[in-house]
Design an enzyme around this catalytic site. Structure first.
Site, PDB file in Angstrom:
ATOM      1  N   LEU A  77     -21.853  17.750  18.871  1.00  0.00           N
ATOM      2  CA  LEU A  77     -23.348  17.702  18.295  1.00  0.00           C
ATOM      3  C   LEU A  77     -24.151  17.870  18.654  1.00  0.00           C
ATOM      4  O   LEU A  77     -24.525  16.316  18.589  1.00  0.00           O
ATOM      5  CB  LEU A  77     -22.332  18.047  16.248  1.00  0.00           C
ATOM      6  CG  LEU A  77     -20.835  17.871  15.858  1.00  0.00           C
ATOM      7  CD1 LEU A  77     -20.894  16.828  14.719  1.00  0.00           C
ATOM      8  CD2 LEU A  77     -21.074  18.706  15.814  1.00  0.00           C
ATOM      9  N   ASP A  78     -25.453  18.236  17.305  1.00  0.00           N
ATOM     10  CA  ASP A  78     -26.609  17.814  18.249  1.00  0.00           C
ATOM     11  C   ASP A  78     -27.283  16.741  17.302  1.00  0.00           C
ATOM     12  O   ASP A  78     -26.209  16.336  16.546  1.00  0.00           O
ATOM     13  CB  ASP A  78     -27.814  19.022  17.837  1.00  0.00           C
ATOM     14  CG  ASP A  78     -27.498  20.044  18.901  1.00  0.00           C
ATOM     15  OD1 ASP A  78     -27.151  20.365  19.689  1.00  0.00           O
ATOM     16  OD2 ASP A  78     -28.392  21.344  17.903  1.00  0.00           O
ATOM     17  N   ARG A  79     -27.872  16.002  18.756  1.00  0.00           N
ATOM     18  CA  ARG A  79     -28.322  14.314  17.695  1.00  0.00           C
ATOM     19  C   ARG A  79     -28.881  14.624  16.512  1.00  0.00           C
ATOM     20  O   ARG A  79     -28.017  13.601  15.528  1.00  0.00           O
ATOM     21  CB  ARG A  79     -29.291  14.178  18.624  1.00  0.00           C
ATOM     22  CG  ARG A  79     -30.371  12.273  17.343  1.00  0.00           C
ATOM     23  CD  ARG A  79     -31.550  12.595  18.621  1.00  0.00           C
ATOM     24  NE  ARG A  79     -31.627  12.368  19.775  1.00  0.00           N
ATOM     25  CZ  ARG A  79     -31.671  11.072  20.240  1.00  0.00           C
ATOM     26  NH1 ARG A  79     -31.821  10.193  19.516  1.00  0.00           N
ATOM     27  NH2 ARG A  79     -32.162  10.994  22.030  1.00  0.00           N
ATOM     28  N   ARG A 124     -29.057  27.157  15.218  1.00  0.00           N
ATOM     29  CA  ARG A 124     -29.888  26.986  15.521  1.00  0.00           C
ATOM     30  C   ARG A 124     -30.768  28.011  16.181  1.00  0.00           C
ATOM     31  O   ARG A 124     -32.414  28.355  15.322  1.00  0.00           O
ATOM     32  CB  ARG A 124     -30.508  25.489  16.568  1.00  0.00           C
ATOM     33  CG  ARG A 124     -29.864  24.007  15.654  1.00  0.00           C
ATOM     34  CD  ARG A 124     -29.792  23.033  16.129  1.00  0.00           C
ATOM     35  NE  ARG A 124     -31.912  22.500  17.237  1.00  0.00           N
ATOM     36  CZ  ARG A 124     -32.077  22.287  17.763  1.00  0.00           C
ATOM     37  NH1 ARG A 124     -31.190  21.482  18.713  1.00  0.00           N
ATOM     38  NH2 ARG A 124     -33.118  22.179  17.713  1.00  0.00           N
TER      39      ARG A 124
END
Length: 232
Positions: free
Chosen positions: A55-57, A157
């Site tokens: 998962l992205d930060r 995104r």
């Protein structure tokens, strides 16, 4: 810190509600990452658990960890085969046209000295598909459910920004940036042959409530969509 964020737990898997701001991989600057918390997630095992996906930060929510190498390999195979169901919630900076649909926009990676690397829509890129539906609209922002069918980097995104014309609120690369990104991995379902599936659901974060969207919006979504789900 993360021991109280456990959503699912058994002998071969743990699902945690990863906080926004915590990177899965160790950053180059040496700041804290998931790795710094793994010792507190052993629960009696000598082996540290291992993240199966990323998962992205700035993305919060369901993150699957394996507790042994054999389970890790099986889980990765499930992701690669498109058998894992994942559901995301996001607040978009804008309102897409329509109430639901399927984004089919291939993605590729680009890089420049000025901006670093990022993903973009590219007909020659890797196939990328995301089902979506609008749950609520307030003050020029849309609360949207995403169900990715493929697992590309930054897929949701980029699809939000390029295909829907409304980037995720707080997105520092594809949107206007801000203090917090409003993207959340809300649920996860991983099939296991011969065993009950891994099912986890992460509660809606406080930052979504501050933005004016609640659980009631989820149950009262404008549209329904049926679609096979897969790795993000």
């Amino acid at each position: 810190m993360l021991a109280n964020k456990v959503l699912f737990f058994d002998g071969e898997a743990i699902v945690i509600d990863k906080p926004a701001g915590l990177p899965v991989d160790p950053p180059r600057d040496g700041s804290l990452s998931l790795e710094n918390h793994l010792a507190g997630l052993t629960f009696g095992f000598k082996r540290w658990p291992q993240a199966v996906h990323r998962l992205d930060r700035d993305t919060s929510g369901c993150l699957l960890l394996s507790r042994n190498p054999k389970a890790h390999a099986r889980f990765q195979q499930a992701f690669e085969a498109g058998l894992v169901e994942k559901r995301y919630l996001a607040v978009l900076d804008g309102v897409p046209e329509g109430e639901s649909g399927l984004i089919d926009l291939a993605l590729s990676k680009i890089s420049s000295a000025e901006q670093g690397w990022r993903m973009r829509g590219d007909p020659k890129g890797k196939p990328s598909r995301t089902a979506w539906r609008v749950l609520a609209v307030r003050d020029g922002r849309a609360f949207v459910e995403f169900r990715p069918e493929t697992g590309r980097t930054h897929q949701i995104r980029v699809h939000a920004a390029e295909a829907l014309g409304a980037p995720v609120v707080g997105d520092p690369i594809y949107g206007k940036g801000g203090k917090e990104s409003l993207l959340h991995a809300a649920s996860l379902k991983v099939p296991r042959p011969g065993k009950e599936p891994i099912i986890a659901e992460a509660p809606l974060p406080e930052r979504f409530l501050k933005a004016g969207f609640t659980l009631a919006d989820i149950s009262e979504g404008k549209a329904t969509i049926s679609s096979p789900l897969g790795e993000d």
